[in-house]
Design a protein around this motif. Sequence first.
Motif, PDB file in Angstrom:
ATOM      1  N   GLY A 114     -47.804  46.885  -6.172  1.00 43.31           N
ATOM      2  CA  GLY A 114     -48.371  46.621  -7.495  1.00 43.31           C
ATOM      3  C   GLY A 114     -49.724  47.232  -7.747  1.00 43.31           C
ATOM      4  N   HIS A 155     -51.127  27.930 -12.659  1.00 38.53           N
ATOM      5  CA  HIS A 155     -50.209  28.597 -13.587  1.00 38.53           C
ATOM      6  C   HIS A 155     -49.955  27.754 -14.833  1.00 38.53           C
ATOM      7  N   GLU A 173     -54.385  32.823 -12.684  1.00 42.86           N
ATOM      8  CA  GLU A 173     -53.707  33.550 -11.625  1.00 42.86           C
ATOM      9  C   GLU A 173     -54.079  32.996 -10.253  1.00 42.86           C
ATOM     10  N   ASP A 186     -49.527  35.535  -7.445  1.00 43.28           N
ATOM     11  CA  ASP A 186     -49.380  36.704  -8.307  1.00 43.28           C
ATOM     12  C   ASP A 186     -49.631  38.008  -7.554  1.00 43.28           C
ATOM     13  N   HIS A 187     -50.568  37.977  -6.596  1.00 42.85           N
ATOM     14  CA  HIS A 187     -50.895  39.168  -5.819  1.00 42.85           C
ATOM     15  C   HIS A 187     -51.080  38.797  -4.356  1.00 42.85           C
ATOM     16  N   VAL A 188     -50.624  39.705  -3.484  1.00 41.18           N
ATOM     17  CA  VAL A 188     -50.827  39.570  -2.044  1.00 41.18           C
ATOM     18  C   VAL A 188     -51.701  40.739  -1.611  1.00 41.18           C
ATOM     19  N   PHE A 223     -45.095  33.358  -0.507  1.00 43.66           N
ATOM     20  CA  PHE A 223     -45.579  34.434  -1.368  1.00 43.66           C
ATOM     21  C   PHE A 223     -44.939  34.426  -2.759  1.00 43.66           C
ATOM     22  N   GLN A 224     -43.869  33.662  -2.931  1.00 41.46           N
ATOM     23  CA  GLN A 224     -43.263  33.574  -4.259  1.00 41.46           C
ATOM     24  C   GLN A 224     -44.176  32.845  -5.242  1.00 41.46           C
ATOM     25  N   GLU A 231     -43.941  44.322  -6.324  1.00 42.27           N
ATOM     26  CA  GLU A 231     -45.118  44.565  -7.163  1.00 42.27           C
ATOM     27  C   GLU A 231     -46.207  43.520  -6.945  1.00 42.27           C
ATOM     28  N   LYS A 232     -45.902  42.453  -6.209  1.00 38.76           N
ATOM     29  CA  LYS A 232     -46.945  41.503  -5.833  1.00 38.76           C
ATOM     30  C   LYS A 232     -47.886  42.101  -4.777  1.00 38.76           C
ATOM     31  N   SER A 287     -54.057  34.552  -6.200  1.00 39.86           N
ATOM     32  CA  SER A 287     -53.783  35.615  -5.231  1.00 39.86           C
ATOM     33  C   SER A 287     -54.140  35.138  -3.839  1.00 39.86           C
ATOM     34  N   SER A 346     -50.781  26.719  -6.952  1.00 40.66           N
ATOM     35  CA  SER A 346     -50.095  27.616  -7.879  1.00 40.66           C
ATOM     36  C   SER A 346     -49.592  26.856  -9.106  1.00 40.66           C
TER      37      SER A 346
END
Length: 390
Positions: free
Chosen positions: A349, A202, A207, A238-240, A234-235, A283-284, A209, A198
Amino acid sequence: MVKRNLLLSLVIVITLLGGFFIGVIYSEKSTHKESSHKTRLEINPMPKSETKPEPKQIPKPAKSKVLIGYVQDFRNPSVVDYSKLTHVIFSFAHPAKDGRVLLNGKMAVDNLKAMTAKAHQQNTKIMLAVGGWYHIQGGESYPYFKAAITNPSARAKLIRGLVNITEREKLDGIDIDFEHPRSQADAENLDIFIKSLSSRLHAKKKELSIAVHPKIHSVTKTEIHFVVYKPEMFQYVDHVNIMAYDGQWDGGYNASNLSPYPFTEKIVNYWDHLFENYKLPKEKLVLGVPLYGQPDNPAIKQVSYAAILHNNPANAGHDTVAMNGTTYHYNSQLTMQRKTKLALDHGFGGMMLWETGLDATGQGSVTATISNVLKSSDRNKERFYTDAKR
């Protein structure tokens, strides 16, 4: 004369004393009035209409919902409707035990390049999925992925390789599909790997996920404990992407447990509560749906949603169909709409599709159906934001 002078002196003294006392009394009354006025001002402050109004708090517009479609590496890049998707995830690259990144030969490389060009023409992001269930060198992907992220040297090599491929192929990010971490040690190693990857991605505005097990048993509707994640991980993504399907294998084969709505409700509630408890942004979360039918007879292969509708367009209105000598279980258009609304109602999300190459085209397209629901939600929130500004 003496008396008259004495009398005059008394009059003057009395007059002076009277003026003094009158002055004292007036002064006390004035002070009392001023004090009373101050008290009234303090008790009854100026009406709000006479004060400067506070600035109106305008809510920020919500982010647009994502619609993520996985696409297998052998698909013709032209079959994907990129205009309806926010993200395409090319599947799969495979981790070697020593940390190398493997692709399925020239065909996969050429398809990745073509898909990237087509996606970017539609302003759709493209990511590369790493892992999956099967490995290019045979068997399950799990032992290869486990070895690659457990050994520090292999892990560093895998991270470098993934970052390099995003830059070389002009990708927008990486998706990690480790199926599945099966111990606390696996969860710890995955957390270390994700955190480091990450940071690297980043920093380059890419991104990251992660695809995750639904964590709910399709029969008992209770939490599955043999798949282990460290929630703090998970922090960093961007997406799970929740793989809310393939429940047919829970508690003995039963095709009807593929991905029915009640099963999905339990999955959504589980991840909603998990993210709320760990104070992670909901929203992730991205809810996955299947674009295939599961046969009652396990000896018969799965069938695509496109084939189900090709058999009869009216099948879009049902969750089962009799074909090929068996009954297939799948998600109808209405079920897809209900699932999308369920995700939105829980603050997710967006939605994810496995796999876009299995979808029907035209009015029967699930991609189009879900896209319309998501865009309608975005328009409603944008109207709310616009009205709030007025």
